[in-house]
Design an enzyme around this catalytic site. Structure first.
Site, mmCIF file in Angstrom:
data_model
loop_
_atom_site.group_PDB
_atom_site.id
_atom_site.type_symbol
_atom_site.label_atom_id
_atom_site.label_comp_id
_atom_site.label_asym_id
_atom_site.label_seq_id
_atom_site.Cartn_x
_atom_site.Cartn_y
_atom_site.Cartn_z
ATOM 1 N N ASN A 1 -1.869 18.244 -20.839
ATOM 2 C CA ASN A 1 -2.100 17.232 -21.571
ATOM 3 C C ASN A 1 -2.468 17.786 -23.238
ATOM 4 O O ASN A 1 -2.694 16.927 -24.134
ATOM 5 C CB ASN A 1 -3.416 16.443 -21.513
ATOM 6 N N LYS B 1 2.517 10.927 -11.740
ATOM 7 C CA LYS B 1 1.528 10.053 -12.376
ATOM 8 C C LYS B 1 2.265 8.803 -12.624
ATOM 9 O O LYS B 1 3.459 8.636 -12.801
ATOM 10 C CB LYS B 1 1.109 10.767 -13.625
ATOM 11 N N ARG C 1 -4.714 21.120 -14.032
ATOM 12 C CA ARG C 1 -3.498 20.115 -14.562
ATOM 13 C C ARG C 1 -3.571 19.447 -16.037
ATOM 14 O O ARG C 1 -2.779 19.436 -16.627
ATOM 15 C CB ARG C 1 -3.016 19.146 -13.568
ATOM 16 N N HIS D 1 6.431 8.058 -28.071
ATOM 17 C CA HIS D 1 5.383 9.022 -27.424
ATOM 18 C C HIS D 1 5.483 10.523 -27.763
ATOM 19 O O HIS D 1 4.582 11.327 -28.138
ATOM 20 C CB HIS D 1 5.651 8.900 -25.908
ATOM 21 N N GLU E 1 -5.270 16.320 -11.022
ATOM 22 C CA GLU E 1 -5.985 16.655 -12.247
ATOM 23 C C GLU E 1 -7.272 16.789 -12.300
ATOM 24 O O GLU E 1 -8.138 16.194 -13.270
ATOM 25 C CB GLU E 1 -5.450 15.739 -13.521
ATOM 26 N N LYS F 1 6.349 22.682 -14.732
ATOM 27 C CA LYS F 1 5.405 21.571 -14.518
ATOM 28 C C LYS F 1 5.149 21.422 -12.674
ATOM 29 O O LYS F 1 3.914 21.243 -12.250
ATOM 30 C CB LYS F 1 5.786 20.204 -14.676
ATOM 31 N N GLU G 1 7.696 17.390 -25.641
ATOM 32 C CA GLU G 1 7.242 17.962 -24.326
ATOM 33 C C GLU G 1 7.983 19.095 -24.158
ATOM 34 O O GLU G 1 7.362 20.225 -23.350
ATOM 35 C CB GLU G 1 7.673 16.891 -23.273
ATOM 36 N N HIS H 1 -1.787 15.887 -26.340
ATOM 37 C CA HIS H 1 -1.712 14.117 -25.890
ATOM 38 C C HIS H 1 -3.050 13.659 -26.263
ATOM 39 O O HIS H 1 -3.082 12.561 -26.452
ATOM 40 C CB HIS H 1 -1.528 14.203 -24.399
ATOM 41 N N ARG I 1 0.718 -1.340 0.043
ATOM 42 C CA ARG I 1 -0.018 -0.132 -0.012
ATOM 43 C C ARG I 1 0.754 1.092 -0.033
ATOM 44 O O ARG I 1 0.418 2.392 0.543
ATOM 45 C CB ARG I 1 -1.042 -0.051 1.215
ATOM 46 N N HIS J 1 -1.921 10.329 -27.852
ATOM 47 C CA HIS J 1 -2.139 9.081 -27.072
ATOM 48 C C HIS J 1 -2.980 8.173 -28.094
ATOM 49 O O HIS J 1 -2.522 6.982 -28.348
ATOM 50 C CB HIS J 1 -2.764 9.109 -25.806
#
Length: 358
Positions: free
Chosen positions: A245, A143, A241, A265, A237, A227, A185, A248, A121, A252
């Site tokens: 993206n 993330k 935030r 990517h 997000e 960032k 990026e 993206h 955990r 993606h």
């Protein structure tokens, strides 16, 4: 060495940027209050170059190092690779105070971070990114996750690292295509937030590709600072935030429909950014001059600007429909209002593609 901080209360952490930082890994982990066992998650390509140096740096500080090697490539960012990490942590009797260290690019970082978030955990983890894309993006912000065959990063968690060590010297061993892909990026940060960074790249992107260390450290630190500030405002997000993206949504989808391998990517994001600005112009949010600057810089960096031939519009729509950002059948699409300015606009996937003539 430049030091930045992501300010998140009791989960705040430092980002160190400079050359030769990997050699100080043990010392910097100790400063962060870590000790004992460390699982170094990496892939064979990176291990051949940097596993021995990181092992030596950690051993000097009395850490007990357990290497965990995963196959190299976006197609291996899956539950099977995640299970490999769990199996090793369990067999080596890792405890709550033990640590996971991600040594590699975004795939390794996301996998190692998700394993750390979920093993017992939650155990501490450290990011030691080895690609430009991971330096400026995936290593910062917490993330973590894996891909599903139907979409990218559909399974994951927000889980912040204890520290991030960005050694710009490692970029000398990065294949040129991956270095260039990481520039997507970097360009993104200029478009969404920083006109000065965008202008700097217009003037000196060639020097970045040539690995001018001082310029690299400056550019990487600028991106990480942007960032960090976004993450501080909206860690999970829920709202703002999502600006990160930019490019993206289409990027993606392109990665998914081409099988996580044909496009890197950053290459998908580059095309996605160009198409996002084109859509912004069509919708009346952006001027043509800004669009032309974006296209010119993306091309100057050596990145693609067009959707690959043979890509089905229907497949792209299906990929966007399972995107994490979909709500009520629409996507919070990030529009460009000029270099350094964005706005959100809700669009259905078919609206996005029809507006682009795909």
């Amino acid at each position: 060495m430049r030091t930045l901080t992501v300010n998140l209360g009791d989960r705040s952490y430092p980002i160190y940027v400079g050359a030769g930082i990997m050699e100080r890994a043990g010392e910097l982990l100790k400063q962060a209050g870590l000790g004992g066992k460390v699982a170094v998650v990496t892939n064979p390509t990176v291990a051949q170059l940097y596993l021995d140096p990181i092992h030596e740096a950690l051993s000097k500080a009395d850490f007990q190092v357990t290497p965990v090697l995963l196959p190299d490539g976006e197609e291996y960012k899956n539950l099977k690779s995640l299970a490999t990490i769990y199996d090793r942590l369990i067999s080596e009797r890792f405890e709550r105070q033990s640590c996971v260290l991600a040594l590699g690019g975004g795939v390794v970082g996301d996998l190692a971070g998700f394993a750390a978030a979920t093993y017992l955990r939650g155990v501490p983890y450290v990011q030691v990114p080895t690609t430009l894309l991971a330096h400026v993006d995936s290593s910062v912000g917490g993330k973590t996750g894996v891909n599903h065959e139907n979409g990218k990063n559909l399974i994951g968690a927000f889980y912040q690292p204890k520290l991030v060590l960005i050694d710009v010297a490692v970029l000398k061993t990065l294949p040129r295509r991956e270095l260039v892909a990481g520039l997507a990026e970097v360009i993104k940060y200029g478009i969404i937030h920083d006109p000065d960074l965008f202008h700097l790249l217009e003037q000196k992107v060639g020097k970045v590709i040539e690995l001018d260390r001082e310029l690299l450290a400056q550019v990487i630190a600028t991106c990480c600072a942007i960032k960090a500030r976004v993450v501080e405002v909206d860690e999970r997000e829920d709202d703002y935030r999502a600006v990160l993206n930019f490019g993206h949504t289409i990027g993606h989808a392109l990665e998914a429909v081409t099988g996580y391998g044909q496009l890197l990517h950053g290459e998908g994001v580059a095309v996605g950014m160009v198409k996002a600005v084109a859509l912004s112009v069509q919708q009346g949010f952006c001027d043509t001059a800004s669009f032309n600057r974006v296209v010119a810089l993306v091309r100057k960096a050596g990145l693609p600007v067009e959707i690959p031939p043979g890509v089905s519009s229907q497949n792209l729509i299906q990929a966007m429909e399972v995107d994490k950002k979909v709500a009520g059948g629409k996507i919070k699409f990030i529009m460009c209002e000029g270099i350094g300015k964005t706005r959100f606009h809700w669009l259905a996937p078919n609206e996005i593609l029809s507006a682009l003539g795909v």
